[in-house]
Design a protein around this motif. Sequence first.
Motif, mmCIF file in Angstrom:
data_model
loop_
_atom_site.group_PDB
_atom_site.id
_atom_site.type_symbol
_atom_site.label_atom_id
_atom_site.label_comp_id
_atom_site.label_asym_id
_atom_site.label_seq_id
_atom_site.Cartn_x
_atom_site.Cartn_y
_atom_site.Cartn_z
ATOM 1 N N ARG A 1 0.829 -1.198 0.000
ATOM 2 C CA ARG A 1 0.000 0.000 0.000
ATOM 3 C C ARG A 1 0.870 1.258 0.000
ATOM 4 O O ARG A 1 0.565 2.244 -0.670
ATOM 5 C CB ARG A 1 -0.956 -0.015 1.198
ATOM 6 C CG ARG A 1 -2.038 -1.100 1.079
ATOM 7 C CD ARG A 1 -2.815 -1.292 2.369
ATOM 8 N NE ARG A 1 -3.678 -2.451 2.296
ATOM 9 C CZ ARG A 1 -4.989 -2.429 2.039
ATOM 10 N NH1 ARG A 1 -5.595 -1.276 1.833
ATOM 11 N NH2 ARG A 1 -5.683 -3.535 1.989
ATOM 12 N N LYS A 2 1.970 1.209 0.757
ATOM 13 C CA LYS A 2 2.889 2.354 0.770
ATOM 14 C C LYS A 2 3.519 2.550 -0.605
ATOM 15 O O LYS A 2 3.672 3.676 -1.084
ATOM 16 C CB LYS A 2 3.960 2.150 1.837
ATOM 17 C CG LYS A 2 3.418 2.211 3.271
ATOM 18 C CD LYS A 2 4.496 1.889 4.286
ATOM 19 C CE LYS A 2 3.924 1.881 5.699
ATOM 20 N NZ LYS A 2 4.941 1.522 6.713
ATOM 21 N N LEU A 3 3.889 1.442 -1.245
ATOM 22 C CA LEU A 3 4.494 1.531 -2.572
ATOM 23 C C LEU A 3 3.489 2.024 -3.612
ATOM 24 O O LEU A 3 3.813 2.847 -4.473
ATOM 25 C CB LEU A 3 5.046 0.162 -2.992
ATOM 26 C CG LEU A 3 6.292 -0.318 -2.232
ATOM 27 C CD1 LEU A 3 6.614 -1.755 -2.596
ATOM 28 C CD2 LEU A 3 7.488 0.588 -2.512
ATOM 29 N N GLN A 4 2.245 1.527 -3.528
ATOM 30 C CA GLN A 4 1.223 1.945 -4.484
ATOM 31 C C GLN A 4 0.848 3.418 -4.303
ATOM 32 O O GLN A 4 0.436 4.082 -5.256
ATOM 33 C CB GLN A 4 -0.024 1.059 -4.349
ATOM 34 C CG GLN A 4 0.181 -0.384 -4.774
ATOM 35 C CD GLN A 4 0.385 -0.508 -6.274
ATOM 36 O OE1 GLN A 4 -0.524 -0.356 -7.063
ATOM 37 N NE2 GLN A 4 1.629 -0.779 -6.675
ATOM 38 N N TRP A 5 0.998 3.911 -3.083
ATOM 39 C CA TRP A 5 0.715 5.325 -2.838
ATOM 40 C C TRP A 5 1.601 6.217 -3.709
ATOM 41 O O TRP A 5 1.209 7.325 -4.074
ATOM 42 C CB TRP A 5 0.901 5.671 -1.364
ATOM 43 C CG TRP A 5 0.803 7.154 -1.114
ATOM 44 C CD1 TRP A 5 1.820 8.031 -0.870
ATOM 45 C CD2 TRP A 5 -0.411 7.942 -1.115
ATOM 46 N NE1 TRP A 5 1.338 9.304 -0.720
ATOM 47 C CE2 TRP A 5 -0.023 9.284 -0.863
ATOM 48 C CE3 TRP A 5 -1.753 7.642 -1.305
ATOM 49 C CZ2 TRP A 5 -0.964 10.321 -0.791
ATOM 50 C CZ3 TRP A 5 -2.679 8.674 -1.235
ATOM 51 C CH2 TRP A 5 -2.283 9.989 -0.985
ATOM 52 N N ASN A 6 2.782 5.743 -4.062
ATOM 53 C CA ASN A 6 3.677 6.530 -4.909
ATOM 54 C C ASN A 6 3.011 6.915 -6.228
ATOM 55 O O ASN A 6 3.280 7.987 -6.788
ATOM 56 C CB ASN A 6 4.974 5.762 -5.189
ATOM 57 C CG ASN A 6 5.843 5.628 -3.955
ATOM 58 O OD1 ASN A 6 5.741 6.434 -3.028
ATOM 59 N ND2 ASN A 6 6.683 4.608 -3.931
ATOM 60 N N LYS A 7 2.140 6.039 -6.741
ATOM 61 C CA LYS A 7 1.418 6.360 -7.975
ATOM 62 C C LYS A 7 0.511 7.576 -7.759
ATOM 63 O O LYS A 7 0.416 8.455 -8.621
ATOM 64 C CB LYS A 7 0.583 5.165 -8.429
ATOM 65 C CG LYS A 7 1.391 3.935 -8.826
ATOM 66 C CD LYS A 7 0.459 2.807 -9.265
ATOM 67 C CE LYS A 7 1.238 1.557 -9.638
ATOM 68 N NZ LYS A 7 0.345 0.444 -10.048
ATOM 69 N N ILE A 8 -0.152 7.607 -6.601
ATOM 70 C CA ILE A 8 -1.032 8.731 -6.287
ATOM 71 C C ILE A 8 -0.206 9.988 -6.059
ATOM 72 O O ILE A 8 -0.553 11.080 -6.531
ATOM 73 C CB ILE A 8 -1.887 8.412 -5.049
ATOM 74 C CG1 ILE A 8 -2.703 7.137 -5.277
ATOM 75 C CG2 ILE A 8 -2.792 9.580 -4.701
ATOM 76 C CD1 ILE A 8 -3.605 7.184 -6.488
ATOM 77 N N SER A 9 0.891 9.838 -5.352
ATOM 78 C CA SER A 9 1.766 10.978 -5.095
ATOM 79 C C SER A 9 2.283 11.583 -6.398
ATOM 80 O O SER A 9 2.323 12.809 -6.560
ATOM 81 C CB SER A 9 2.934 10.537 -4.209
ATOM 82 O OG SER A 9 3.762 11.626 -3.890
ATOM 83 N N ASN A 10 2.646 10.726 -7.334
ATOM 84 C CA ASN A 10 3.127 11.213 -8.634
ATOM 85 C C ASN A 10 2.029 11.960 -9.389
ATOM 86 O O ASN A 10 2.285 12.964 -10.058
ATOM 87 C CB ASN A 10 3.643 10.049 -9.475
ATOM 88 C CG ASN A 10 4.940 9.466 -8.939
ATOM 89 O OD1 ASN A 10 5.673 10.139 -8.222
ATOM 90 N ND2 ASN A 10 5.205 8.211 -9.273
ATOM 91 N N LEU A 11 0.798 11.461 -9.289
ATOM 92 C CA LEU A 11 -0.330 12.142 -9.929
ATOM 93 C C LEU A 11 -0.520 13.544 -9.352
ATOM 94 O O LEU A 11 -0.684 14.523 -10.080
ATOM 95 C CB LEU A 11 -1.610 11.344 -9.723
ATOM 96 C CG LEU A 11 -1.893 10.168 -10.646
ATOM 97 C CD1 LEU A 11 -3.143 9.440 -10.179
ATOM 98 C CD2 LEU A 11 -2.064 10.646 -12.084
ATOM 99 N N LEU A 12 -0.484 13.621 -8.026
ATOM 100 C CA LEU A 12 -0.680 14.909 -7.365
ATOM 101 C C LEU A 12 0.431 15.886 -7.728
ATOM 102 O O LEU A 12 0.190 17.076 -7.927
ATOM 103 C CB LEU A 12 -0.753 14.714 -5.848
ATOM 104 C CG LEU A 12 -1.944 13.884 -5.349
ATOM 105 C CD1 LEU A 12 -1.813 13.591 -3.865
ATOM 106 C CD2 LEU A 12 -3.262 14.624 -5.628
#
Length: 339
Positions: free
Chosen positions: A158-169
């Motif tokens: 979940r922490k690793l997948q959050w990086n995708k959201i962080s990159n979007l933001l």
Amino acid sequence: MADMATLKKVARISKVIGFTRLCYFFNRNRKRVIAYHNVIPDKFFDDSLHLAHSMRESSFKVQLDVMRRRFKVSTDIEDVKSLTITFDDGYLNQYEIASKAMDRYNLKGYFFCVDDLISKGDPILMDRLQYWVSYVDEGTYKLEELNVTLELKNKESRKLQWNKISNLLNSGVTQEKVEEEFEKAFSFKNIKGPKAKFLKLRFAPISKSTLKTMKENGHFIGAHSAHHRRLSLMSEEKLNEDVDICKNSSGATFNTNVFAYPYGSKEDISSTVVELIEKAGFTEAFAYSNGPLKGAFQYNKYFMPRMFLADTSDKDLIDFTLSGAKHFIAFRRLLPKWS
């Protein structure tokens, strides 16, 4: 970044060879301002994504003890020989856990609050997004309009997948758009989160009556923006609106003219932001940064550095950070000054 075990070993070596003590000496006239977010009871601390900037209660209490033994803990920002403790956001745990622990030692600090959270009870949107990723059921989620697929399993994934959201933001997608896509994929109301007491401490605001009590106890309550958005990305109209809300709360909710920027890196502010903050009557503003800055942009009273302590009760590691030894190894410089 080195893992915790490696950091502890380096901190121990630094202490044994006298490097930590040496750094305390050379940084003796460098102001320390410590930035905290949430302080969570150990029994509730589950190491989920949304607690990435949080601290165990046991760690916090040990850190308080080390800080008060090493420094005069003071709210005087200009006293370079003192240490100042600050908190961002305004969640209930900062009163129930953190401020009460500080009160036992008669230590005072700054608590910077988001108006939406304090006035409306609305958790910060970024925290809502991290809550969704932390606790939504295991599975694959397609955020169709964002062209993103999330594979959510254990905490690490979940922490690793959050990086995708962080990159979007970071690419300019709004938090509101991400929230909308999360809601389509799996409704927030259907998420089975942790115990209610934990959720209240983590996501409920400090009430205004409690803020009044904190002020009576000698703490300073300051502004951390109205909506917790990156101020540098806001339109001039929205930015003016945000700063005006904070300005109008001065004297009522807030009892200090010190401001803390949301997010708080160099990229999150601009000359326009600083001008508006100064024009609104704020006398200083804290960043969320203490690394070296390049070019003409330097630390000053409207971009004051803060330092961060890891979630640890290891006294060698705490000293390693507070002394500036960790900073020197990372940047080959003493702790920053500002004018």
